[in-house]
Design an enzyme around this catalytic site. Structure first.
Site, PDB file in Angstrom:
ATOM      1  N   GLY A  80       0.831  -1.202   0.000  1.00 49.18           N
ATOM      2  CA  GLY A  80       0.000   0.000   0.000  1.00 49.18           C
ATOM      3  C   GLY A  80       0.857   1.240   0.000  1.00 49.18           C
ATOM      4  O   GLY A  80       0.397   2.325   0.355  1.00 49.18           O
ATOM      5  N   GLY A  82       2.854   2.492  -2.664  1.00 49.95           N
ATOM      6  CA  GLY A  82       3.016   3.228  -3.913  1.00 49.95           C
ATOM      7  C   GLY A  82       4.326   2.931  -4.612  1.00 49.95           C
ATOM      8  O   GLY A  82       4.901   1.853  -4.477  1.00 49.95           O
ATOM      9  N   LYS A  96       8.375 -12.219  -0.230  1.00 52.78           N
ATOM     10  CA  LYS A  96       7.604 -13.094  -1.106  1.00 52.78           C
ATOM     11  C   LYS A  96       8.390 -14.381  -1.380  1.00 52.78           C
ATOM     12  O   LYS A  96       7.826 -15.487  -1.393  1.00 52.78           O
ATOM     13  CB  LYS A  96       7.323 -12.365  -2.430  1.00 52.78           C
ATOM     14  CG  LYS A  96       6.325 -13.050  -3.322  1.00 52.78           C
ATOM     15  CD  LYS A  96       4.916 -12.755  -2.876  1.00 52.78           C
ATOM     16  CE  LYS A  96       3.904 -13.245  -3.874  1.00 52.78           C
ATOM     17  NZ  LYS A  96       2.576 -12.666  -3.663  1.00 52.78           N
ATOM     18  N   GLY A 198      -8.502  -1.786 -11.254  1.00 57.47           N
ATOM     19  CA  GLY A 198      -7.061  -1.942 -11.410  1.00 57.47           C
ATOM     20  C   GLY A 198      -6.706  -3.394 -11.695  1.00 57.47           C
ATOM     21  O   GLY A 198      -7.554  -4.189 -12.113  1.00 57.47           O
ATOM     22  N   ASN A 321      -3.540 -13.974  -0.343  1.00 57.38           N
ATOM     23  CA  ASN A 321      -2.906 -14.562  -1.531  1.00 57.38           C
ATOM     24  C   ASN A 321      -2.000 -15.747  -1.224  1.00 57.38           C
ATOM     25  O   ASN A 321      -1.726 -16.566  -2.108  1.00 57.38           O
ATOM     26  CB  ASN A 321      -2.085 -13.497  -2.270  1.00 57.38           C
ATOM     27  CG  ASN A 321      -2.956 -12.548  -3.048  1.00 57.38           C
ATOM     28  OD1 ASN A 321      -4.134 -12.371  -2.735  1.00 57.38           O
ATOM     29  ND2 ASN A 321      -2.403 -11.917  -4.067  1.00 57.38           N
TER      30      ASN A 321
END
Length: 751
Positions: A80, A82, A96, A198, A321
């Site tokens: 979140g 940007g 990740k 988006g 996710n």
């Protein structure tokens, strides 16, 4: 239950210690001798090189390509946060990568590309294709992410997957399947409103349409309102594909009579009036991060019949996710897939939905501190469900095989499922279970050594992690100063600091201990000094009187000294059945060793006691105990007086009729190696031992420290078992994390 608090200092320390970053590379082949090096590199490496050049498919046999995924970003849409740029995104991409390893045993490397030019990005990724078995694109802003992914999918022969789009879509689809099932509705009939056009929003609506949702029933909104046929403002080709013929112009209008709301937009985008206007049994997926379009409380206040999901872990039905991408790639890699197609994503969604309808394992309920069962507050599996690894990848792999994207189909799916079950490191689930028990107990934990910065950091982390209240024994000014030096000045207001000078219970403690020690050579002055000056005695007295629920000590003094002091307050010795058990965690295996703390030279009865204590600890950890009494001899050979007690100890357990497996005496290799056990078909263990009972404390200490220093094992313990109250003794070399682990053990009452 207390909410977890993470400070800036803690987050930075986590990424800095013990080494900068979150992963490292280890060799999987021996690299010790000249011959090893000659095989790994020149000249031996020429053989697989030539084999691959002749037949490229063999790269999956002779290299790590088949279990290697690149996490690639340019940092233009980080979480979140940007556009932080490529370098600013690296901590996220490292994270990740470790999620791939943690949840699906997929090796992963993060790659940050310093360009916002889609063509340059595409070319860079395409050129790296031979290295990897799959590409996970991450945190790339729209619409460039659509262009980049589509072009790479066309030009590369390995899976290319933008998780921000498709990961969210798959989990959303899984949850929606179950929400509609509970509502008695069909996907082809429902009216769906999407807010947020988006990357994630477009992917969600496209996947749902491929699963049966009708185009005309799907209304897509962005910041300018409904995307309708003929609209020109703020449009692009991806939005245009979802334009419908409608008179609706605003989100508020679109919500009237809607069955489903999907939000990947911003906090507060949905009002209670909008929710009121929806159809019966509305489904609301408010997935904006970090705050949803409308909170579950706000939605349920006006619609008790609503099924609500968010992206938050502190609400039911988290769209996370991590339920998708590790298992999608696991299944794709295992069939050497050329792509991850819609059929594989849909198979993943259906498998997740099906799993949520089944009974939830006890360990999952324990981890979440509540009973979970399929219903309005449980439509999506939890990320820590141990069945995910062997249920989702086979469904994905099967879909990939059936749709022709597999290079190497899996013939025996049953064997594949068994293989997946064995891949995962059981230590993570055991530690998670202990953490869950600790969090559920909300123990007031006494940290005896408040003058040590490691202990103070552990105490702060214990409390901020939501385990319970941390009570520090120390001088208030000293604690404040050391916290400030550690960058935790604000924590001084959070911790309770106790000492002999400020407690109202000093005389109570003194009288209690004098009563215990007056016939052991201690007079009242001795006891006054003990309680007033010895923090181990003072802390143990606090615990004995219920002024705390558990005790952690030993970081500043030798364990023998600390145990001696604790015995002034508790019966924590061999005569009263206490024992020390240390857990060794390495390469996916857990082995407990006893006694590492209490018994100096145990006889066969002591050894049997230690075995029973260790079995209890093992069960607390979720293990099925298998005890081996180990020595340098195996079943009587070679004959030695020193090994005799190890030979007799199993007979003691025979007489006691215990309810766990045990055998001995045997050497360590026979105890731990299933192949070595085959040479002794009469032995009673059903598999490798997970508890080793050793002849003496010195051999236990040598074994543990050797495994820690030479084998790289993670050590938890020694765990003090058999004492009336939860007391855990750290070692003087303990790190902050080691001390915290001991506090968790005490809080979960594992001893």
């Amino acid at each position: 239950m207390a909410k977890t608090k993470i400070t800036k200092e803690e987050a930075l320390a986590f990424h800095l210690d013990p080494t900068p970053g979150k992963w490292e590379i280890n060799a999987t082949v021996p690299m010790t001798t000249q011959r090893d090096l000659s095989l790994a590199y020149s000249p031996g490496v020429a053989v697989p090189c030539e084999a691959i050049a002749e037949n490229p498919e063999t790269a999956y046999d002779y290299t790590n390509k088949g279990n290697l995924v690149a996490v690639i970003s340019n940092g233009t849409a980080v979480l979140g946060l940007g556009n932080l740029g490529a370098l600013g995104s690296k901590p996220v991409m490292e994270g990740k990568s470790v999620l791939f390893k943690r949840f699906a045993d997929v090796n992963s490397i993060d790659i940050e590309l310093d360009t916002e030019d889609p063509d340059a990005f595409i070319n860079a990724v395409k050129l790296m294709g031979p290295t990897f078995g799959g590409i996970n694109l991450e945190d790339i802003k729209a619409p460039e992410c659509f262009i980049i992914e589509q072009k790479l999918k066309e030009e590369m022969d390995i899976p290319v997957f933008h998780d921000d789009q498709h990961g969210t879509a798959v989990i959303c689809a899984a949850g929606l399947l179950n929400a509609l099932h509970l509502s008695g509705k069909k996907i082809e009939d429902v009216k769906i409103v999407l807010n947020g056009a988006g990357a994630a929003g477009i992917a969600c609506i496209e996947l749902l349409k491929s699963m049966g949702a009708r185009h005309q029933n799907c209304i897509v909104c962005d910041t300018k309102g409904v995307i309708y046929q003929g609209r020109t403002e703020g449009m692009n080709q991806w939005k245009s594909a979802h334009a419908v013929t409608t008179e609706l112009r605003t989100l508020e209008e679109a919500m009237v009579g809607a069955d489903v709301f999907l939000g990947v937009s911003v906090k507060g985008a949905v009002t209670q009036d909008m929710v009121k206007s929806m159809a019966d049994n509305p489904v609301i997926f408010a997935m904006a991060n970090p705050d949803p379009e409308i909170t579950p409380e706000e939605a349920h206040e006006v619609r008790v019949d609503a099924i609500v999901a968010t992206g938050r872990s502190d609400y039911p039905n988290q769209v996370n996710n991590v339920l998708g991408f590790p298992y999608l790639f696991r299944g794709a890699l295992d069939i050497h897939a050329r792509a991850i197609n819609d059929e594989m994503k849909i198979a993943c969604a259906h498998a997740l939905a099906k799993l949520a309808r089944e009974d939830v394992p006890d360990e999952v309920a324990l981890a979440y501190g509540k009973s979970l069962s399929f219903g309005r507050d449980y439509i999506i599996p939890t990320p820590f469900d141990p069945r995910l690894i062997h249920r989702i990848p086979p469904a994905v792999a099967k879909a990939g095989i059936e749709t022709g994207v597999s290079r190497r189909p899996i013939i025996d799916m049953d064997a594949y499922e068994l293989n997946l079950k064995s891949r995962m490191d059981p230590t993570a689930s055991i530690l998670r279970g202990l953490n869950a028990r600790a969090r559920a107990s909300q123990s007031r934990m006494i940290f005896a050594e408040g003058d040590d910065p490691r202990v103070l950091r552990a105490a702060v982390t214990y409390q901020r992690s939501g385990f319970g209240k941390a009570i520090v024994v120390g001088r208030v000014d000293d604690v404040k100063q050391k916290l400030a030096e550690a960058g935790l000045e604000d924590a001084a207001r959070e911790l309770e600091v106790v000492n002999a000078a400020n407690t109202p219970h000093f005389d109570l403690y003194k009288d209690f201990i004098y009563d215990r020690l007056q016939r052991k050579g201690f007079d009242q002055k001795d006891v006054h000094r003990l309680v007033g000056r010895d923090r181990h005695v003072f802390s143990a007295a606090m615990l004995a009187h219920g002024h705390g629920d558990g005790l952690v000590t030993g970081a500043t003094r030798k364990s023998a000294h600390v145990l001696d002091r604790i015995n002034h307050v508790f019966d924590a010795d061999a005569d009263h059945g206490a024992a020390g058990v240390t857990a060794l965690l390495q390469k996916g295996r857990i082995v407990l060793i006893g006694d590492t703390l209490v018994h100096e030279w145990p006889n066969e009865n002591d050894l049997a006691n230690i075995a029973e204590r260790a079995a209890g600890v093992a069960r607390h950890m979720g293990l099925d105990p298998r005890v081996a009494f180990v020595s340098f001899s195996t079943f009587g050979y070679p004959v030695s007086e020193r090994a005799e007690k190890m030979h007799r100890a199993p007979s003691v357990l025979d007489q006691r009729g215990v309810d766990f497996e045990y055998e001995g005496e045997m050497t360590v290799d026979v105890a731990l190696n299933a192949q070595a056990q085959e040479a002794y078909p009469f032995q009673r263990l059903s598999g490798p031992a997970n508890i080793l009972i050793v002849p003496a404390r010195h051999s236990a200490s040598i074994s543990v420290k050797l495994m820690q220093e030479m084998g790289g094992a993670t050590v938890i313990g020694p765990i003090l078992s058999g004492v009336d109250k939860p007391i855990q003794i750290c070692s003087t070399t303990s790190t902050t994390n080691d001390i915290l682990n001991m506090a968790v053990l005490a809080a979960s009452n594992i001893g």
